[in-house]
Design an enzyme around this catalytic site. Structure first.
Site, PDB file in Angstrom:
ATOM      1  N   HIS A 142       0.781  -1.237   0.000  1.00 52.66           N
ATOM      2  CA  HIS A 142       0.000   0.000   0.000  1.00 52.66           C
ATOM      3  C   HIS A 142       0.813   1.288   0.000  1.00 52.66           C
ATOM      4  O   HIS A 142       0.235   2.379   0.042  1.00 52.66           O
ATOM      5  CB  HIS A 142      -1.015  -0.015   1.159  1.00 52.66           C
ATOM      6  N   HIS A 143       2.160   1.186  -0.048  1.00 53.61           N
ATOM      7  CA  HIS A 143       2.964   2.411  -0.161  1.00 53.61           C
ATOM      8  C   HIS A 143       3.371   2.703  -1.603  1.00 53.61           C
ATOM      9  O   HIS A 143       4.031   3.707  -1.868  1.00 53.61           O
ATOM     10  CB  HIS A 143       4.237   2.320   0.694  1.00 53.61           C
ATOM     11  N   CYS A 144       2.995   1.816  -2.525  1.00 59.90           N
ATOM     12  CA  CYS A 144       3.398   2.020  -3.910  1.00 59.90           C
ATOM     13  C   CYS A 144       2.259   2.651  -4.697  1.00 59.90           C
ATOM     14  O   CYS A 144       1.114   2.209  -4.612  1.00 59.90           O
ATOM     15  CB  CYS A 144       3.785   0.686  -4.543  1.00 59.90           C
ATOM     16  N   GLN A 184       0.073   4.336   7.274  1.00 58.75           N
ATOM     17  CA  GLN A 184      -0.829   4.985   6.316  1.00 58.75           C
ATOM     18  C   GLN A 184      -0.617   4.406   4.911  1.00 58.75           C
ATOM     19  O   GLN A 184       0.513   4.274   4.462  1.00 58.75           O
ATOM     20  CB  GLN A 184      -0.539   6.495   6.320  1.00 58.75           C
ATOM     21  N   ASN A 186      -0.386   5.274   1.771  1.00 56.79           N
ATOM     22  CA  ASN A 186      -0.279   6.450   0.901  1.00 56.79           C
ATOM     23  C   ASN A 186      -0.232   6.127  -0.589  1.00 56.79           C
ATOM     24  O   ASN A 186      -0.542   6.979  -1.417  1.00 56.79           O
ATOM     25  CB  ASN A 186       0.945   7.296   1.301  1.00 56.79           C
TER      26      ASN A 186
END
Length: 325
Positions: A142-144, A184, A186
């Site tokens: 979920h950070h990509c 988070q 992001n």
């Protein structure tokens, strides 16, 4: 017109909607041990589930590697070309020595497992007709976002899975992401910043990576936690906000990012949730989906302790015993 992809060829109907491949696990010269991530946790989850006789090899859908053409549904060509530089991959995976390895080794030993997990997350969409729940025993990067990786996330599998669903599955036009990893999310937030079809709920430790203020603007339901948050407060907030989010917008699919880095003692998460708390959390989310008859796709995301594989397996066994899967 959707491009041709092997990932959406019908999965064998006799299988459980659990997607996995032994290729998920990352091993190269012990370098993977330099990152707190347990790069073999997915295989361990499968072993625990086999020991409990919940699944067998022939019941699992075999994940396939996402091709460049699949990845270009979201990623820019420029970003995919950057991954041909070992130092870029070293930065994304936070394993500095990777910078000094020839890129063909990095592609085979680091990126191929991540591409296979990404393929697994996308493939789950093809199973939407067969079941009301799906587990991808990997993924949750979920950070990509489309043009930037980070935090051990090289491909935007959550964005890809949702874009594929919108493109290829009739009747899927709204999605809700419930992101309960300690960090988070992001990446998908940046990707869906102005996309009103995607509702994002994110519950995370407000003080840790990535602290992406710009991405926060995409969160429709933001729950920022303090250091050391414990079970009672956490479960109360998750329950209240999951119910609230699904009452606000009834989606056609829920993508549930079920990170286990909320576990007490996690070196990166900074929260203090017990193993029982994690099992209960997953139950809360699946019950909310089941009561509204919304299909749910779960990805396993972060979790940086050796014991997380056992907790993920216990949670899946609990969901099964309750008839939620």
């Amino acid at each position: 017109r959707p491009h041709r992809t092997a990932l959406y060829e019908a999965a064998p109907p006799a299988c459980w909607p659990i997607v996995y491949s032994p290729d998920y696990n990352i091993t190269f010269l012990g370098l993977e041990k330099l990152h707190p991530f347990d790069a073999g946790k997915w295989g361990k989850v499968i072993e625990f589930l086999k020991e409990e006789r919940l699944i067998a090899d022939d019941l699992i859908v075999q994940a396939r590697e996402a091709t460049d053409e699949d990845l270009l549904v979201v990623h820019t060509r420029r970003y995919l070309n950057k991954l041909k530089w070992s130092f870029v991959v070293a930065t994304i995976t936070e394993i500095p020595p990777v910078a000094f390895l020839p890129n063909f080794i990095v592609q085979r030993r680091v990126l191929k497992p991540l591409r296979t997990q990404t393929g697994g997350t996308i493939m789950v969409g093809a199973l939407i007709f067969t079941s009301s729940w799906f587990l991808c025993l990997g993924g949750g990067f979920h950070h990509c976002s489309s043009d930037k990786g980070g935090g051990f996330c090289a491909y935007a599998d959550i964005t890809l899975a949702i874009k594929f669903l919108f493109e290829r599955v009739q009747g899927v036009s709204k999605a809700t992401i419930i992101d309960l990893d300690a960090h988070q999310g992001n990446g998908h937030e940046r990707d869906f910043m102005d996309d009103h079809r995607v509702y994002i709920m994110d519950v995370y430790n407000r003080y840790i990576y990535p602290g992406d203020g710009f991405a926060k603007r995409a969160i429709k339901r933001k729950v920022e936690l303090e250091w050391g948050t414990e079970d009672t407060e956490y479960l109360q907030k998750v329950h209240m906000h999951v119910e609230g989010a699904l009452n606000e917008l009834k989606p056609d699919i829920i993508v549930y990012n079920a990170g286990t880095d909320i576990l007490d003692g996690d070196p990166l998460g900074g929260l203090a949730i017990s193993p029982q708390g994690i099992v209960k959390r997953d139950e809360v989310v699946f019950k909310a989906a089941r009561s509204r008859r919304i299909p749910i796709l779960m990805v396993t995301s972060g979790g940086y302790q050796k014991k997380t594989a056992r907790i993920i397996a216990d949670s899946i066994l609990n969901l099964h015993s309750l008839g939620l899967i």
